[in-house]
Design a protein around this motif. Sequence first.
Motif, PDB file in Angstrom:
ATOM      1  N   SER A 559      34.604 -15.859   6.120  1.00  0.00           N
ATOM      2  CA  SER A 559      34.559 -14.611   6.885  1.00  0.00           C
ATOM      3  C   SER A 559      34.138 -14.876   8.324  1.00  0.00           C
ATOM      4  O   SER A 559      34.638 -14.237   9.257  1.00  0.00           O
ATOM      5  CB  SER A 559      33.589 -13.627   6.227  1.00  0.00           C
ATOM      6  OG  SER A 559      33.999 -13.303   4.911  1.00  0.00           O
ATOM      7  N   MET A 560      33.210 -15.810   8.518  1.00  0.00           N
ATOM      8  CA  MET A 560      32.811 -16.187   9.882  1.00  0.00           C
ATOM      9  C   MET A 560      34.018 -16.699  10.671  1.00  0.00           C
ATOM     10  O   MET A 560      34.273 -16.278  11.810  1.00  0.00           O
ATOM     11  CB  MET A 560      31.744 -17.277   9.832  1.00  0.00           C
ATOM     12  CG  MET A 560      30.389 -16.854   9.323  1.00  0.00           C
ATOM     13  SD  MET A 560      29.315 -18.323   9.229  1.00  0.00           S
ATOM     14  CE  MET A 560      27.739 -17.564   8.806  1.00  0.00           C
ATOM     15  N   GLU A 561      34.737 -17.613  10.075  1.00  0.00           N
ATOM     16  CA  GLU A 561      35.905 -18.190  10.747  1.00  0.00           C
ATOM     17  C   GLU A 561      36.954 -17.122  11.005  1.00  0.00           C
ATOM     18  O   GLU A 561      37.566 -17.068  12.073  1.00  0.00           O
ATOM     19  CB  GLU A 561      36.472 -19.321   9.891  1.00  0.00           C
ATOM     20  CG  GLU A 561      37.523 -20.161  10.586  1.00  0.00           C
ATOM     21  CD  GLU A 561      37.934 -21.358   9.747  1.00  0.00           C
ATOM     22  OE1 GLU A 561      38.548 -22.279  10.300  1.00  0.00           O
ATOM     23  OE2 GLU A 561      37.646 -21.363   8.528  1.00  0.00           O
ATOM     24  N   GLY A 562      37.139 -16.236  10.014  1.00  0.00           N
ATOM     25  CA  GLY A 562      38.127 -15.170  10.159  1.00  0.00           C
ATOM     26  C   GLY A 562      37.809 -14.223  11.292  1.00  0.00           C
ATOM     27  O   GLY A 562      38.723 -13.677  11.935  1.00  0.00           O
ATOM     28  N   GLU A 563      36.513 -13.995  11.564  1.00  0.00           N
ATOM     29  CA  GLU A 563      36.138 -13.129  12.678  1.00  0.00           C
ATOM     30  C   GLU A 563      36.684 -13.669  13.989  1.00  0.00           C
ATOM     31  O   GLU A 563      37.233 -12.924  14.816  1.00  0.00           O
ATOM     32  CB  GLU A 563      34.621 -13.013  12.775  1.00  0.00           C
ATOM     33  CG  GLU A 563      34.160 -12.215  13.992  1.00  0.00           C
ATOM     34  CD  GLU A 563      32.666 -12.329  14.274  1.00  0.00           C
ATOM     35  OE1 GLU A 563      32.127 -11.486  15.026  1.00  0.00           O
ATOM     36  OE2 GLU A 563      32.029 -13.278  13.755  1.00  0.00           O
ATOM     37  N   THR A 564      36.548 -14.972  14.192  1.00  0.00           N
ATOM     38  CA  THR A 564      36.982 -15.570  15.459  1.00  0.00           C
ATOM     39  C   THR A 564      38.492 -15.451  15.617  1.00  0.00           C
ATOM     40  O   THR A 564      38.989 -15.120  16.709  1.00  0.00           O
ATOM     41  CB  THR A 564      36.544 -17.041  15.520  1.00  0.00           C
ATOM     42  OG1 THR A 564      35.128 -17.118  15.339  1.00  0.00           O
ATOM     43  CG2 THR A 564      36.911 -17.656  16.848  1.00  0.00           C
TER      44      THR A 564
END
Length: 813
Positions: A559-564
């Motif tokens: 989810s962190m990576e997807g935010e970027t």
Amino acid sequence: MPRLTQQFVFALILWGCANAQFTYAESPNHAPFGEAIEPYLIKNCVRCHGAELQEGDFRVDTLSKDVGDGPSVNRWLEVIEKINNGEMPPEDEPELPTAQQNAEIVEWLATRIEEGRTARLAQKQPVSFHRLTRDEYANTVDDLFGVQFGVSDPSGLNEEPEWHGFERIGSVLSLSASHIEKYYSAAERILEEAYPTRPVQTQVVRKNALKLRGGPSGEVVKELEASGLVDKVRVDMWPGHEIQGGRPGPEGDMLKNGGLFKVRIQVSGMKPKGGRAPHLTFYADKIDRLLFEQDILAPEEQPVVVEFLADLPAGGHTFKVTNDVPGPSNLPRSGRSGSRPFFSLQDGRIPWQIKLTDEEGLPLYPFLIIDWIEWEGPLEPDALVAKRARFMPDEDGNMEQAKACVARLCEAAFRRPAETAEVERYYQIVESEIAAGADLRQAMKTGMLAILCSKNFLFVVEGNLDKPQAQLNDYEIASRLSYLLWSTMPDDELFALAREGKLREPDVLKQQFERMIADERAEKFSHDFPRQWLQLHKLGMFPPNKELYPDYDPHLERSMEGETYAFFQEVLDKNLTLHEFIDSDWTMVNPRLAMHYGIEGIEADEYQRVSLPPEDQRGGLLTQAAVLSLTSDGTRHRPVHRGVWVLQSVFGKSPPPPPANVNPIEPNPVDSPKATIRMKLEAHKHDPNCAACHRKIDPLGLAFDNFDAIGRWREEEVVAQGTGANPPVDASGTLPDGRAFSTPHEFKQLLLADMDPFNRTVVNKLATYALRRTMTVDDRADLEAIATRSKDADYRVRDLVEALVLSDLFQKR
């Protein structure tokens, strides 16, 4: 197959040529180095940057005296920048050179570098070879044959080396014996899936809850059948519960030949008040691939059917379906229903088992209920059949069709018109296979195998040995544009325009850019470019300590990576400005990340734009959890690593490697007062070998000390050992130019006050990504022109990408 080996040998030979080093002639029309510059260097530079002392790990006395044509061009450029910026010589020197002396030195160096430029360009190799990255390989194969080959599977392709995060640098992407073996094996598997030796038949296989559950006993099943309740049985999935092995997959040889499959799951998902939603994951064990994940919110009496596509290689497979959220034990004694069939949460529980619901019947835990899993495949939709039919004769024995198919595949795979001799060479392979007893279909697959193992497919080739030229031709422009925006080969429209010679026309190129950036395939650009620019491959490299960060899990990491990616996509789609990357009053979150950030009201499992309150210190890329986590080590935040990341990603500069034998930061002694990492870093500043770099790096990282190793906001630094209270966080600092800040927000405002350095960095990173090579001193004028266009367009991101595509630099080799 021996005759294919020559394709790789040829590729290796040309690859060696592409990386050859060249020497250049000296230009004598200027005052010699010893007269013009050496006295200045000895007087003002060598004392701190010579044999005895190398501040910043920089030596002037060992740089090549052949300034314009030698190996130290970029280092001399740094000397120019330091003098121009007033950084060198430092102000505390006892005797400083005059402004006129500085200007004369800069002019002499700049003139020598410019003189060397002509020689360097004249000696440029006539052909460049840039190997496809494994992701580009997968996308291109999918476009050709409709096969979604798993390049990151254990039996896929080698992981790419990277240079400052970039995986597309031609000089870094070598070709080894291991690559050759992997490419050969991959091509065989791709062609067997596209054109199977044995006919395959589409099937539909459904597994009900009894088969998924692996029980209950035979007698209980008979009772269920007699009472007509077999279809009412369901699988109760507590947090962490897994259905493993062959149960989630189809029985028999349905997957034996591989192919494209559709999976459907009827499922309900209940979320406890104030807690996490149940999270369904579907994982293929043997190929180490997550096939599907989604939060599930559906009442148990109103289940939903979720479905997804999976392209699986031939062979046996096992799968794992998980309710991937933390929770209490799901052992039969405390949670699951054991051998007793499960029908509903409202059924009541054995007295000694944990309750599932509260007094109002609401779930106490994130809970999944699965009714059945259904597989359909292998699928052969009409579009897929038509795609594959282009390269396979529909009449057995029709050699005229066979040759036309070979020519068609050569042109598509090589991304340019195929020469007659090339087509003939691959067609002869087909003929020789038939002469050896193979049928036409198998012979064609052997010819296709040779094409997929050719240097012309595996490499993006730019240039021509027979007609050396500095500019790209139309087909090369088409490939450069398509691999920039789509990470794959040109489509039919690009090919048609290249064939007509129109892609050099600015209006046509602009129209193609607008068409392609609006296409859904441009999502690959919004994923691949920020991943490489921001070095997101480092996320998860050091998994956070479970005891220190119990809330961290793989779903949060994704989810962190997807935010970027979602943030970059939003900026690009809306043509927002580079300011948003530095600071913004919004971000993109899904429910898992929203919980991590303390944002309420996010239910749908998708990334959505949310406003951030004025007091929130997030906003922009620098304070996103992915960036803050990738610059940590799994145990603690690392200000120096964060500072280096800011220096590279925002300012476009890389610090020299640290000196050897530098003592690491030691844990806090048990009997000493608790100290922050900032306090311990101060010791390094007293070492002259460290001080020069740390003065520039540390403030950039310490600006984000309010964020811990997984990106959570904090007011104090938790120190495991030592005496006294945890010390408060100090995020203040001073930039090298003297500007001070005390919070992350103030630091970002300083960056916003002067956007030109960041603008130039993004232009440089984007050009590196697009051209597949590092930028050199010879590209400075072109890069500056693009940066100027970006500034004139108020730094709008889509306009910046367009400015690169329409630039002279984009059409140069």
